[in-house]
Design a protein around this motif. Structure first.
Motif, PDB file in Angstrom:
ATOM      1  N   MET A  65       0.810  -1.213   0.000  1.00  0.00           N
ATOM      2  CA  MET A  65       0.000   0.000   0.000  1.00  0.00           C
ATOM      3  C   MET A  65       0.848   1.271   0.000  1.00  0.00           C
ATOM      4  O   MET A  65       1.993   1.267   0.461  1.00  0.00           O
ATOM      5  CB  MET A  65      -0.912   0.008   1.233  1.00  0.00           C
ATOM      6  CG  MET A  65      -1.791  -1.223   1.366  1.00  0.00           C
ATOM      7  SD  MET A  65      -2.730  -1.218   2.912  1.00  0.00           S
ATOM      8  CE  MET A  65      -3.871   0.133   2.570  1.00  0.00           C
ATOM      9  N   LYS A  66       0.245   2.355  -0.464  1.00  0.00           N
ATOM     10  CA  LYS A  66       0.877   3.652  -0.330  1.00  0.00           C
ATOM     11  C   LYS A  66       0.961   4.015   1.150  1.00  0.00           C
ATOM     12  O   LYS A  66       0.078   3.672   1.936  1.00  0.00           O
ATOM     13  CB  LYS A  66       0.080   4.718  -1.083  1.00  0.00           C
ATOM     14  CG  LYS A  66       0.077   4.549  -2.597  1.00  0.00           C
ATOM     15  CD  LYS A  66      -0.738   5.661  -3.255  1.00  0.00           C
ATOM     16  CE  LYS A  66      -0.716   5.506  -4.769  1.00  0.00           C
ATOM     17  NZ  LYS A  66      -1.512   6.573  -5.444  1.00  0.00           N
ATOM     18  N   LYS A  67       2.018   4.714   1.533  1.00  0.00           N
ATOM     19  CA  LYS A  67       2.224   5.034   2.937  1.00  0.00           C
ATOM     20  C   LYS A  67       1.054   5.802   3.534  1.00  0.00           C
ATOM     21  O   LYS A  67       0.717   5.637   4.710  1.00  0.00           O
ATOM     22  CB  LYS A  67       3.526   5.817   3.114  1.00  0.00           C
ATOM     23  CG  LYS A  67       4.775   4.990   2.826  1.00  0.00           C
ATOM     24  CD  LYS A  67       6.047   5.781   3.078  1.00  0.00           C
ATOM     25  CE  LYS A  67       7.278   4.912   2.805  1.00  0.00           C
ATOM     26  NZ  LYS A  67       8.539   5.662   3.046  1.00  0.00           N
ATOM     27  N   SER A  68       0.424   6.629   2.738  1.00  0.00           N
ATOM     28  CA  SER A  68      -0.679   7.452   3.240  1.00  0.00           C
ATOM     29  C   SER A  68      -1.920   6.636   3.570  1.00  0.00           C
ATOM     30  O   SER A  68      -2.818   7.114   4.266  1.00  0.00           O
ATOM     31  CB  SER A  68      -1.034   8.529   2.213  1.00  0.00           C
ATOM     32  OG  SER A  68      -1.458   7.928   0.995  1.00  0.00           O
ATOM     33  N   ARG A  69      -1.986   5.381   3.093  1.00  0.00           N
ATOM     34  CA  ARG A  69      -3.196   4.564   3.288  1.00  0.00           C
ATOM     35  C   ARG A  69      -2.948   3.354   4.185  1.00  0.00           C
ATOM     36  O   ARG A  69      -3.842   2.507   4.334  1.00  0.00           O
ATOM     37  CB  ARG A  69      -3.732   4.095   1.926  1.00  0.00           C
ATOM     38  CG  ARG A  69      -4.201   5.230   1.023  1.00  0.00           C
ATOM     39  CD  ARG A  69      -4.800   4.702  -0.268  1.00  0.00           C
ATOM     40  NE  ARG A  69      -5.861   3.720  -0.046  1.00  0.00           N
ATOM     41  CZ  ARG A  69      -7.115   4.044   0.247  1.00  0.00           C
ATOM     42  NH1 ARG A  69      -7.470   5.326   0.363  1.00  0.00           N
ATOM     43  NH2 ARG A  69      -8.026   3.110   0.421  1.00  0.00           N
TER      44      ARG A  69
END
Length: 484
Positions: free
Chosen positions: A395-399
């Motif tokens: 996953m993207k770090k923001s999610r």
């Protein structure tokens, strides 16, 4: 630096035996203290031209320390004592070379190759008094790890791994030439005793920078020299994992695990305390559970190359978790991990898919929660953390903490039930095996446990809450419905 209580003894030995010098980590960490980044100094390496054994013996006699011979051939002796409740080690050794300067030039890294005469080892030694033939003080200021010469790595190959451990512990950069030498001589690591490899590896794992260190190790191919099966995963499944393949995914999972642990108090405040107690508890082998969990995150997909098959146009890895557990146990045994560490890592890897499978069947039932912790016990917590790091790596770090995402929601739900809703995750037994045998008139055997398990499952579902209700339910259970 050297505690005041031991200075008179060492000064006297300096005069009666031979000039004594303090060298190595104690000096490095003391001078790092000038920038408020010191670590407690508890190990003191003392070297002298000759008669190290006599000096060590005299020191022990005068301080009531315990003497251990570390290396008879190289004449290295350890005195174990304590001061103000802290255990201290004083190691005595003869020069490795014809003189002090040659000894220092043979050491692992320049920041460990500085010496001070024993009479100058006060609380605040001065940089001008350092004996520093390799430029260690300059490297210390630059926070740079540099090996004086390539033969130093060959002479004691454990230094190949130690470079990454020091870099992680001290937050230093390994200079390019040293990195090149590590890559060139990486195969020499097999000459090091497994016990020493295990010690360096676990000290690295105990830092919160092991994920980054593993990536550096992989640049030199030392990582796959230690964990051979990982090499086969380097270019595997690039269509799914992009650059780096399964190996890149494994490296990211180890970093995600570190990030999860550092964020527990912020992300899971209601269960942070018991969760951290689980992670930080020491187990047999002398290290915290944290280290083995992180190693499990790194190696959780180690068997994917062994199980990879194209089925209906898709690359699948059926059974990689079970095969991976067996591979982990084999590697861990070779590295002399403790039995508890081996069992924990194998359990984590064998079960790391279970949380994801539950996430496909939301909402998670009380029965599913019970079965998960029935099978895995307390280490179900470790399985959840490694499964979370596995999932976050995609996953993207923001999610990565999006609670609406099914896998993250499932992990948080199970953790919350384990620590805050024990009646579901691990309900207390209302009846005993004796109660079952007496009520049903059956002999001791596996069936007794199966009946008890069914009663506990009813408890987890909230169907029974007292012993009386449990006995009534017991009489109604049909053998065909006994949970396996």
């Amino acid at each position: 630096m050297i505690p005041a209580a031991f200075r008179p003894v060492l000064f006297a030995l300096d005069k009666s035996q031979a000039p004594i010098y303090l060298v190595g980590g104690a000096i490095r960490d003391t001078f790092l203290g000038a920038s408020k980044k010191s670590r407690p100094v508890a190990d003191f390496d003392l070297i002298l031209r000759e008669r190290a054994g006599a000096a060590a013996g005299a020191f022990c006699q005068k301080t009531n320390a315990r003497l251990i011979v570390l290396d008879e051939e190289r004449k290295i002796f350890r005195a174990i004592t304590s001061a103000q409740g802290a255990k201290l080690h004083f190691d005595f050794a003869n020069f490795q070379g014809v003189n002090l300067e040659e000894d220092l030039k043979r050491r692992d890294f320049t920041v460990n190759a500085m010496a001070l005469p024993i009479e100058l080892c006060w609380d605040k030694p001065k940089a001008k008094d350092l004996i520093d033939p390799t430029g260690g003080a300059k490297d210390l200021k630059r926070r740079r790890l540099r090996c004086p010469a390539p033969e130093n790595l060959v002479q004691d190959p454990i230094r190949l791994l130690r470079a990454f451990r020091f870099a992680a512990e001290l937050n230093f950069v390994i200079e390019p030439k040293t990195m090149s030498w590590i890559g060139q001589y990486r195969t020499k690591i097999s000459r090091s005793a497994p016990e020493r490899i295990r010690q360096e590896l676990y000290r690295l794992l105990m830092t919160n920078r092991a994920g980054a260190a593993f990536r550096l190790m992989d640049q030199t191919r030392l990582l796959t020299q230690l964990f051979g099966p990982l090499e086969r995963s380097r270019d595997l499944a690039l269509e799914y994992y992009r650059a780096g393949g399964v190996l890149g995914h494994a490296l990211e999972a180890a970093s995600c695990f570190e990030q999860i642990v550092t964020e527990i108090r912020r992300r899971l405040p209601l269960i942070a305390k018991p969760l951290e107690e689980y992670i930080r508890r020491s187990i047999s082998g002398g290290f915290q559970r944290y280290a083995t969990l992180k190693l499990s995150a790194l190696l959780h997909d180690i068997a994917k190359p062994h199980t990879a098959k194209h089925i209906d146009g898709r690359l699948r890895f059926f059974g990689h978790e079970k095969k991976g557990a067996a591979l982990f146990a084999k590697i861990a045994d070779r590295l002399r991990l403790s039995r508890e560490e081996i069992q924990l890592g194998a359990k984590i890897i064998a079960s790391h898919l279970r949380p994801g499978n539950l996430a496909k069947q939301l909402p998670v039932s009380d029965r599913a929660v019970y079965r998960f912790f029935r099978d895995l016990g307390e280490d179900g917590v470790g399985v959840l953390l490694v499964a979370l790091s596995d999932h976050q790596s995609y996953m993207k770090k923001s999610r990565r903490w999006n609670r609406r995402e099914p896998s993250i929601k499932t992990v948080c739900y199970l953790l919350d039930h384990y620590y805050r809703q024990k009646t579901t995750a691990a309900p207390p037994k209302l009846i005993s095996g004796h109660d079952v045998m007496k009520a049903l008139k059956i002999p001791p055997g596996p069936q007794v446990g199966q009946f008890l398990d069914q009663i506990q499952m009813f408890q987890a579902e909230g169907k029974i809450t007292t012993k009386a209700k449990a006995m009534v339910a017991l009489a109604k259970i049909k053998p065909a419905k006994i949970a396996g």
